[in-house]
Design a protein around this motif. Structure first.
Motif, PDB file in Angstrom:
ATOM      1  N   VAL A  89       0.838  -1.096   0.073  1.00 36.13           N
ATOM      2  CA  VAL A  89      -0.007  -0.055   0.025  1.00 36.13           C
ATOM      3  C   VAL A  89       0.845   1.309  -0.014  1.00 36.13           C
ATOM      4  O   VAL A  89       2.032   1.207   0.213  1.00 36.13           O
ATOM      5  CB  VAL A  89      -0.992  -0.084   1.260  1.00 36.13           C
ATOM      6  CG1 VAL A  89      -1.758  -0.961   1.111  1.00 36.13           C
ATOM      7  CG2 VAL A  89      -0.106   0.022   2.549  1.00 36.13           C
ATOM      8  N   LEU A  90       0.405   2.563  -0.231  1.00 37.39           N
ATOM      9  CA  LEU A  90       0.815   3.587   0.035  1.00 37.39           C
ATOM     10  C   LEU A  90       1.325   4.106   1.046  1.00 37.39           C
ATOM     11  O   LEU A  90       0.523   3.976   2.294  1.00 37.39           O
ATOM     12  CB  LEU A  90       0.025   4.930  -0.802  1.00 37.39           C
ATOM     13  CG  LEU A  90       0.793   6.104  -0.743  1.00 37.39           C
ATOM     14  CD1 LEU A  90       1.754   5.867  -1.963  1.00 37.39           C
ATOM     15  CD2 LEU A  90      -0.403   7.238  -1.279  1.00 37.39           C
ATOM     16  N   ALA A  91       2.663   4.090   1.606  1.00 42.03           N
ATOM     17  CA  ALA A  91       3.136   4.507   2.827  1.00 42.03           C
ATOM     18  C   ALA A  91       3.831   5.901   3.066  1.00 42.03           C
ATOM     19  O   ALA A  91       3.664   6.498   4.227  1.00 42.03           O
ATOM     20  CB  ALA A  91       4.313   3.355   3.058  1.00 42.03           C
ATOM     21  N   GLY A  92       3.789   6.596   1.631  1.00 37.11           N
ATOM     22  CA  GLY A  92       4.152   8.034   1.778  1.00 37.11           C
ATOM     23  C   GLY A  92       4.366   8.434   0.386  1.00 37.11           C
ATOM     24  O   GLY A  92       4.574   7.693  -0.394  1.00 37.11           O
ATOM     25  N   TYR A  93       4.329   9.729   0.222  1.00 36.66           N
ATOM     26  CA  TYR A  93       4.530  10.387  -0.901  1.00 36.66           C
ATOM     27  C   TYR A  93       5.098  11.659  -0.795  1.00 36.66           C
ATOM     28  O   TYR A  93       5.412  12.462   0.229  1.00 36.66           O
ATOM     29  CB  TYR A  93       3.054  10.437  -1.563  1.00 36.66           C
ATOM     30  CG  TYR A  93       2.494  11.593  -0.784  1.00 36.66           C
ATOM     31  CD1 TYR A  93       2.350  12.901  -1.348  1.00 36.66           C
ATOM     32  CD2 TYR A  93       1.498  11.082   0.174  1.00 36.66           C
ATOM     33  CE1 TYR A  93       1.605  13.936  -0.700  1.00 36.66           C
ATOM     34  CE2 TYR A  93       0.678  12.160   0.942  1.00 36.66           C
ATOM     35  CZ  TYR A  93       0.923  13.400   0.241  1.00 36.66           C
ATOM     36  OH  TYR A  93       0.176  14.454   1.158  1.00 36.66           O
ATOM     37  N   TRP A  94       5.877  12.242  -2.064  1.00 31.95           N
ATOM     38  CA  TRP A  94       6.024  13.492  -2.374  1.00 31.95           C
ATOM     39  C   TRP A  94       5.220  13.928  -3.577  1.00 31.95           C
ATOM     40  O   TRP A  94       5.112  13.307  -4.575  1.00 31.95           O
ATOM     41  CB  TRP A  94       7.469  13.786  -2.603  1.00 31.95           C
ATOM     42  CG  TRP A  94       8.299  13.409  -1.571  1.00 31.95           C
ATOM     43  CD1 TRP A  94       8.950  14.238  -0.673  1.00 31.95           C
ATOM     44  CD2 TRP A  94       9.052  12.104  -1.322  1.00 31.95           C
ATOM     45  NE1 TRP A  94       9.701  13.792   0.407  1.00 31.95           N
ATOM     46  CE2 TRP A  94       9.943  12.509  -0.029  1.00 31.95           C
ATOM     47  CE3 TRP A  94       8.977  11.030  -1.910  1.00 31.95           C
ATOM     48  CZ2 TRP A  94      10.645  11.433   0.362  1.00 31.95           C
ATOM     49  CZ3 TRP A  94       9.617   9.896  -1.177  1.00 31.95           C
ATOM     50  CH2 TRP A  94      10.612   9.970  -0.195  1.00 31.95           C
ATOM     51  N   ILE A  95       4.730  15.311  -3.707  1.00 36.74           N
ATOM     52  CA  ILE A  95       4.552  16.081  -4.806  1.00 36.74           C
ATOM     53  C   ILE A  95       5.612  16.973  -5.344  1.00 36.74           C
ATOM     54  O   ILE A  95       5.986  17.748  -4.390  1.00 36.74           O
ATOM     55  CB  ILE A  95       3.252  16.635  -4.705  1.00 36.74           C
ATOM     56  CG1 ILE A  95       1.968  15.805  -4.284  1.00 36.74           C
ATOM     57  CG2 ILE A  95       2.838  17.450  -6.095  1.00 36.74           C
ATOM     58  CD1 ILE A  95       1.579  14.763  -5.296  1.00 36.74           C
ATOM     59  N   ILE A  96       6.247  16.762  -6.410  1.00 28.30           N
ATOM     60  CA  ILE A  96       7.418  17.696  -6.793  1.00 28.30           C
ATOM     61  C   ILE A  96       6.853  18.272  -8.043  1.00 28.30           C
ATOM     62  O   ILE A  96       6.154  17.846  -8.556  1.00 28.30           O
ATOM     63  CB  ILE A  96       8.617  16.754  -6.872  1.00 28.30           C
ATOM     64  CG1 ILE A  96       8.605  15.700  -7.882  1.00 28.30           C
ATOM     65  CG2 ILE A  96       9.172  16.156  -5.203  1.00 28.30           C
ATOM     66  CD1 ILE A  96       9.739  14.910  -7.995  1.00 28.30           C
ATOM     67  N   ASP A  97       7.855  19.490  -8.129  1.00 27.00           N
ATOM     68  CA  ASP A  97       7.483  20.336  -9.254  1.00 27.00           C
ATOM     69  C   ASP A  97       8.971  20.406  -9.835  1.00 27.00           C
ATOM     70  O   ASP A  97       9.693  21.335  -9.401  1.00 27.00           O
ATOM     71  CB  ASP A  97       6.865  21.463  -9.083  1.00 27.00           C
ATOM     72  CG  ASP A  97       6.389  22.439 -10.441  1.00 27.00           C
ATOM     73  OD1 ASP A  97       6.723  21.809 -11.330  1.00 27.00           O
ATOM     74  OD2 ASP A  97       5.683  23.292 -10.027  1.00 27.00           O
ATOM     75  N   VAL A  98       9.225  19.822 -10.922  1.00 29.08           N
ATOM     76  CA  VAL A  98      10.597  19.739 -11.576  1.00 29.08           C
ATOM     77  C   VAL A  98      10.602  19.873 -12.895  1.00 29.08           C
ATOM     78  O   VAL A  98       9.671  19.818 -13.554  1.00 29.08           O
ATOM     79  CB  VAL A  98      11.334  18.179 -11.383  1.00 29.08           C
ATOM     80  CG1 VAL A  98      11.539  18.180  -9.567  1.00 29.08           C
ATOM     81  CG2 VAL A  98      10.675  17.119 -11.635  1.00 29.08           C
ATOM     82  N   GLN A  99      11.821  20.166 -13.642  1.00 31.32           N
ATOM     83  CA  GLN A  99      11.912  20.405 -14.907  1.00 31.32           C
ATOM     84  C   GLN A  99      11.770  19.312 -15.830  1.00 31.32           C
ATOM     85  O   GLN A  99      10.791  19.535 -16.890  1.00 31.32           O
ATOM     86  CB  GLN A  99      13.688  20.805 -15.162  1.00 31.32           C
ATOM     87  CG  GLN A  99      13.839  21.154 -16.536  1.00 31.32           C
ATOM     88  CD  GLN A  99      13.185  22.515 -16.914  1.00 31.32           C
ATOM     89  OE1 GLN A  99      13.076  23.260 -16.155  1.00 31.32           O
ATOM     90  NE2 GLN A  99      13.083  22.466 -18.360  1.00 31.32           N
ATOM     91  N   ASP A 100      11.810  17.892 -15.346  1.00 29.25           N
ATOM     92  CA  ASP A 100      11.634  16.972 -16.355  1.00 29.25           C
ATOM     93  C   ASP A 100      11.475  15.485 -15.661  1.00 29.25           C
ATOM     94  O   ASP A 100      11.867  15.523 -14.274  1.00 29.25           O
ATOM     95  CB  ASP A 100      12.456  16.860 -17.520  1.00 29.25           C
ATOM     96  CG  ASP A 100      14.001  16.874 -16.883  1.00 29.25           C
ATOM     97  OD1 ASP A 100      14.360  16.309 -15.808  1.00 29.25           O
ATOM     98  OD2 ASP A 100      14.709  17.345 -17.898  1.00 29.25           O
ATOM     99  N   PHE A 101      11.108  14.484 -16.425  1.00 32.36           N
ATOM    100  CA  PHE A 101      11.498  13.206 -15.635  1.00 32.36           C
ATOM    101  C   PHE A 101      12.504  12.774 -15.061  1.00 32.36           C
ATOM    102  O   PHE A 101      12.496  12.139 -14.063  1.00 32.36           O
ATOM    103  CB  PHE A 101      10.698  12.187 -16.502  1.00 32.36           C
ATOM    104  CG  PHE A 101      10.850  10.626 -16.119  1.00 32.36           C
ATOM    105  CD1 PHE A 101       9.901  10.346 -15.044  1.00 32.36           C
ATOM    106  CD2 PHE A 101      11.668   9.791 -16.385  1.00 32.36           C
ATOM    107  CE1 PHE A 101       9.998   9.166 -14.638  1.00 32.36           C
ATOM    108  CE2 PHE A 101      12.100   8.690 -15.701  1.00 32.36           C
ATOM    109  CZ  PHE A 101      10.983   8.178 -15.020  1.00 32.36           C
ATOM    110  N   ALA A 102      13.374  13.120 -15.791  1.00 33.90           N
ATOM    111  CA  ALA A 102      15.089  12.754 -15.383  1.00 33.90           C
ATOM    112  C   ALA A 102      15.399  13.204 -14.113  1.00 33.90           C
ATOM    113  O   ALA A 102      15.967  12.634 -13.156  1.00 33.90           O
ATOM    114  CB  ALA A 102      15.923  13.374 -16.395  1.00 33.90           C
TER     115      ALA A 102
END
Length: 138
Positions: A89-102
């Motif tokens: 199950v989902l144990a934790g998360y981050w929502i990030i805003d970055v330049q690209d998938f890399a």
């Protein structure tokens, strides 16, 4: 581009962090927990300083989660589980805003390198684009 980085786990992993081992999930020591919290705290601080962190949280153990559906009249119906011991199950998360998938992958790799007790499972970090269906090419 926004991405959600998801860390997975099982109830047995939470139990092991509380000192109750099971097959495949050795008990964590205070030092193990401290190393994990320091690693994740450093990652969170670096993401906040770079302006890439939108939100991030660790979640309570799966046995505290509830499923909610609705009866025919719209009344909420609340039930436990099903959360089998083997189900991740989902144990934790981050929502990030970055330049690209890399860049998102770099951050996910750093999260994956969190120190764990010997023999503890190390689940992959899921990287999932947020919004704009079809618009976030990886």
């Amino acid at each position: 581009m926004k991405f959600m980085l998801m860390v997975l786990g099982k109830q047995a992993d939470y139990d092991a962090m509380g000192g109750a081992p099971s097959e495949g999930s050795p008990a964590w020591t205070e030092q193990d927990l401290k190393a994990m919290f320091e690693h994740m705290g450093s990652l969170n601080n670096d993401l906040a300083e770079s302006g890439e962190l939108v939100d991030g949280q660790g979640l309570a153990e799966p046995k505290q989660a509830r499923l909610v559906t609705a009866a025919g009249d719209g009344t909420p119906v609340v039930t436990d589980g099903p959360y089998g011991e083997s189900k991740e199950v989902l144990a934790g998360y981050w929502i990030i805003d970055v330049q690209d998938f890399a860049r998102a992958a770099e951050i996910a790799a750093r999260a994956y390198q969190c120190p764990l007790p010997k023999g503890a499972p190390n689940y992959p970090v899921v990287v999932h684009p947020v919004g704009e269906a079809g618009g976030n090419e990886m």
